[in-house]
Motif scaffolding. Structure first.
Motif, PDB file in Angstrom:
ATOM      1  N   GLU A  23      -5.377  -4.847  10.086  1.00 42.19           N
ATOM      2  CA  GLU A  23      -4.008  -4.707   9.433  1.00 42.19           C
ATOM      3  C   GLU A  23      -3.490  -5.755   8.358  1.00 42.19           C
ATOM      4  OE1 GLU A  23       0.365  -2.416  10.332  1.00 42.19           O
ATOM      5  OE2 GLU A  23      -0.980  -3.058  12.063  1.00 42.19           O
ATOM      6  N   ALA A  24      -3.605  -6.963   8.904  1.00 38.59           N
ATOM      7  CA  ALA A  24      -3.229  -8.091   7.897  1.00 38.59           C
ATOM      8  C   ALA A  24      -4.029  -8.097   6.642  1.00 38.59           C
ATOM      9  CB  ALA A  24      -3.223  -9.139   8.395  1.00 38.59           C
ATOM     10  N   ARG A  25      -5.332  -7.482   6.735  1.00 41.14           N
ATOM     11  CA  ARG A  25      -6.097  -7.800   5.667  1.00 41.14           C
ATOM     12  C   ARG A  25      -5.441  -6.682   4.569  1.00 41.14           C
ATOM     13  NH1 ARG A  25     -11.531  -6.810   7.505  1.00 41.14           N
ATOM     14  NH2 ARG A  25     -11.696  -9.089   7.262  1.00 41.14           N
ATOM     15  N   TRP A  26      -5.091  -5.493   5.125  1.00 40.99           N
ATOM     16  CA  TRP A  26      -4.584  -4.401   4.145  1.00 40.99           C
ATOM     17  C   TRP A  26      -3.216  -4.810   3.542  1.00 40.99           C
ATOM     18  CZ3 TRP A  26      -7.434  -0.124   2.594  1.00 40.99           C
ATOM     19  CH2 TRP A  26      -8.561  -0.140   3.148  1.00 40.99           C
ATOM     20  N   VAL A  27      -2.251  -5.469   4.265  1.00 37.69           N
ATOM     21  CA  VAL A  27      -1.123  -5.832   3.792  1.00 37.69           C
ATOM     22  C   VAL A  27      -1.341  -6.944   2.503  1.00 37.69           C
ATOM     23  CG1 VAL A  27       0.826  -7.425   4.478  1.00 37.69           C
ATOM     24  CG2 VAL A  27       0.159  -5.800   6.099  1.00 37.69           C
ATOM     25  N   ALA A  28      -2.426  -7.720   2.835  1.00 42.14           N
ATOM     26  CA  ALA A  28      -2.953  -8.811   1.832  1.00 42.14           C
ATOM     27  C   ALA A  28      -3.290  -7.839   0.543  1.00 42.14           C
ATOM     28  CB  ALA A  28      -3.794  -9.585   2.338  1.00 42.14           C
ATOM     29  N   GLY A  36       4.722 -14.672  -3.203  1.00 48.13           N
ATOM     30  CA  GLY A  36       4.753 -16.099  -3.001  1.00 48.13           C
ATOM     31  C   GLY A  36       4.336 -16.228  -1.202  1.00 48.13           C
ATOM     32  N   GLU A  37       3.377 -15.528  -0.826  1.00 52.56           N
ATOM     33  CA  GLU A  37       2.746 -15.251   0.449  1.00 52.56           C
ATOM     34  C   GLU A  37       1.358 -15.889   0.656  1.00 52.56           C
ATOM     35  OE1 GLU A  37       3.051 -11.490   2.136  1.00 52.56           O
ATOM     36  OE2 GLU A  37       5.414 -11.432   1.878  1.00 52.56           O
ATOM     37  N   THR A  38       0.993 -16.522   1.540  1.00 47.74           N
ATOM     38  CA  THR A  38      -0.316 -17.151   1.934  1.00 47.74           C
ATOM     39  C   THR A  38      -1.375 -16.315   1.321  1.00 47.74           C
ATOM     40  OG1 THR A  38       0.771 -18.472   3.795  1.00 47.74           O
ATOM     41  CG2 THR A  38      -1.733 -18.294   3.485  1.00 47.74           C
ATOM     42  N   ARG A  39      -1.247 -15.117   1.682  1.00 51.87           N
ATOM     43  CA  ARG A  39      -2.348 -14.171   1.146  1.00 51.87           C
ATOM     44  C   ARG A  39      -2.009 -13.113   0.381  1.00 51.87           C
ATOM     45  NH1 ARG A  39      -5.296 -11.930   6.665  1.00 51.87           N
ATOM     46  NH2 ARG A  39      -6.908 -11.204   4.978  1.00 51.87           N
ATOM     47  N   ASP A  40      -2.757 -12.939  -0.698  1.00 58.29           N
ATOM     48  CA  ASP A  40      -2.236 -11.907  -1.646  1.00 58.29           C
ATOM     49  C   ASP A  40      -3.573 -10.904  -1.896  1.00 58.29           C
ATOM     50  OD1 ASP A  40      -3.548 -13.127  -3.634  1.00 58.29           O
ATOM     51  OD2 ASP A  40      -1.707 -14.099  -4.301  1.00 58.29           O
ATOM     52  N   TYR A  41      -3.647 -10.249  -3.039  1.00 61.04           N
ATOM     53  CA  TYR A  41      -4.710  -9.250  -3.378  1.00 61.04           C
ATOM     54  C   TYR A  41      -5.640  -9.919  -4.113  1.00 61.04           C
ATOM     55  CZ  TYR A  41      -2.639  -8.161  -7.943  1.00 61.04           C
ATOM     56  OH  TYR A  41      -2.009  -7.919  -9.201  1.00 61.04           O
ATOM     57  N   GLY A 116      -4.745  -1.401 -11.661  1.00 59.60           N
ATOM     58  CA  GLY A 116      -6.054  -1.603 -11.525  1.00 59.60           C
ATOM     59  C   GLY A 116      -6.478  -2.760 -10.403  1.00 59.60           C
ATOM     60  N   ASP A 117      -5.976  -3.967 -10.427  1.00 61.24           N
ATOM     61  CA  ASP A 117      -6.215  -4.848  -9.426  1.00 61.24           C
ATOM     62  C   ASP A 117      -6.008  -4.439  -8.011  1.00 61.24           C
ATOM     63  OD1 ASP A 117      -6.657  -6.616 -11.536  1.00 61.24           O
ATOM     64  OD2 ASP A 117      -5.053  -7.826 -11.371  1.00 61.24           O
ATOM     65  N   VAL A 118      -5.005  -3.812  -7.616  1.00 64.02           N
ATOM     66  CA  VAL A 118      -4.841  -3.303  -6.349  1.00 64.02           C
ATOM     67  C   VAL A 118      -5.815  -2.134  -5.860  1.00 64.02           C
ATOM     68  CG1 VAL A 118      -3.010  -2.387  -4.492  1.00 64.02           C
ATOM     69  CG2 VAL A 118      -2.383  -3.987  -6.353  1.00 64.02           C
ATOM     70  N   VAL A 119      -6.102  -1.413  -6.943  1.00 64.71           N
ATOM     71  CA  VAL A 119      -7.066  -0.464  -6.463  1.00 64.71           C
ATOM     72  C   VAL A 119      -8.384  -1.207  -5.932  1.00 64.71           C
ATOM     73  CG1 VAL A 119      -8.836   1.312  -7.600  1.00 64.71           C
ATOM     74  CG2 VAL A 119      -6.051   1.408  -7.865  1.00 64.71           C
ATOM     75  N   GLU A 120      -8.772  -2.116  -6.762  1.00 55.32           N
ATOM     76  CA  GLU A 120      -9.828  -2.869  -6.402  1.00 55.32           C
ATOM     77  C   GLU A 120      -9.733  -3.657  -5.223  1.00 55.32           C
ATOM     78  OE1 GLU A 120     -11.951  -3.617 -10.970  1.00 55.32           O
ATOM     79  OE2 GLU A 120     -10.590  -4.982 -10.031  1.00 55.32           O
ATOM     80  N   SER A 121      -8.637  -4.322  -4.878  1.00 52.94           N
ATOM     81  CA  SER A 121      -8.311  -4.868  -3.539  1.00 52.94           C
ATOM     82  C   SER A 121      -8.511  -4.136  -2.341  1.00 52.94           C
ATOM     83  CB  SER A 121      -6.944  -5.741  -3.476  1.00 52.94           C
ATOM     84  OG  SER A 121      -5.777  -4.827  -3.711  1.00 52.94           O
ATOM     85  N   LEU A 122      -8.133  -2.793  -2.416  1.00 49.17           N
ATOM     86  CA  LEU A 122      -8.203  -1.985  -1.597  1.00 49.17           C
ATOM     87  C   LEU A 122      -9.586  -1.603  -1.364  1.00 49.17           C
ATOM     88  CD1 LEU A 122      -5.043   0.335  -2.299  1.00 49.17           C
ATOM     89  CD2 LEU A 122      -5.138  -1.129  -0.515  1.00 49.17           C
TER      90      LEU A 122
END
Length: 224
Positions: A23-28, A36-41, A116-122
């Motif tokens: 789950e944490a991976r998908w939140v990222a 400003g979080e430790t993990r982003d996309y 576009g970036d978030v589609v790729e991150s997913l």
């Protein structure tokens, strides 16, 4: 504290073929850097870009006998930031992106770059959680309209302009950014293209490449 997905976001992901395990991976994967979080996309986007490219290349190779140049032309059109953003809008992704209030006010949720970036991150998260075969099937599902519509079969406007200039014994087209507006995550570019002793045209878009494409298209419509 470990971040968790909102119930409606988990439902959204499942409805669109994404299978959540870590789950944490998908939140990222849904988190913009403005939070400003430790993990982003960003890291997942890097991976997902490659997953997307290989999945589309696999489909094109299997479905077409076209030569390498034509395959590359279609691949570039289908994996473009503009097409990824179109897919994002089609599934209603914007409402599930975790982005700061300021970035949202600046239009971040409707930015082609961010969508576009978030589609790729997913797709990167899907690959890590479920492997390449499941990711490839999902890409084919999400991008099916683009694949089946023949997107990219027409010559790219910049290529068409380059060939037109050469065929008419003109100097190669010159591209120049004449305006850049908006914050870093939602910029808009205006590009001018000119051919010596012929004329010039302009185009605007949310990325430099798309603005150049629009300018080349406008030039060909006016002078070609």
């Amino acid at each position: 504290m470990t971040q968790t997905l909102e119930p409606e976001t988990r439902t959204f992901l499942a409805a669109n073929g994404f299978t959540v395990k870590d789950e944490a991976r998908w939140v990222a994967a849904l988190t913009h850097g403005s939070m400003g979080e430790t993990r982003d996309y960003e890291r997942l986007e890097f991976l997902g870009d490659r997953v997307l490219g290989l999945s589309i290349a696999d489909w094109l190779f299997a479905k077409s006998e076209a030569p390498e140049g034509k395959l590359a032309q279609r691949l570039n059109a289908i994996v473009s930031r503009e097409m990824c953003a179109q897919v994002a809008r089609g599934i209603g992704l914007a409402d599930h992106i975790r982005i700061s209030k300021q970035a949202r006010a600046d239009g971040g949720r409707d930015s082609d770059n961010i969508l576009g970036d978030v589609v790729e991150s997913l797709l990167g998260a899907q690959f890590l959680d479920n492997g390449f075969e499941a990711s490839k099937e999902l890409v084919h599902q999400l991008f099916r309209p683009a694949l089946e519509s023949g997107a990219g079969k027409a010559k790219h406007p910049k290529s068409a302009l380059q060939e037109w200039a050469a065929g008419n014994r003109r100097a190669p087209p010159q591209y120049e950014i004449v305006e850049r507006t908006g914050p870093d995550h939602a910029q808009r570019f205006t590009v001018r293209v000119s051919v010596h002793k012929v004329g010039e045209a302009q185009g605007s878009a949310t990325s430099k490449g798309e603005a150049e494409k629009a300018a080349a298209q406008a030039f060909m419509e006016q002078f070609g």
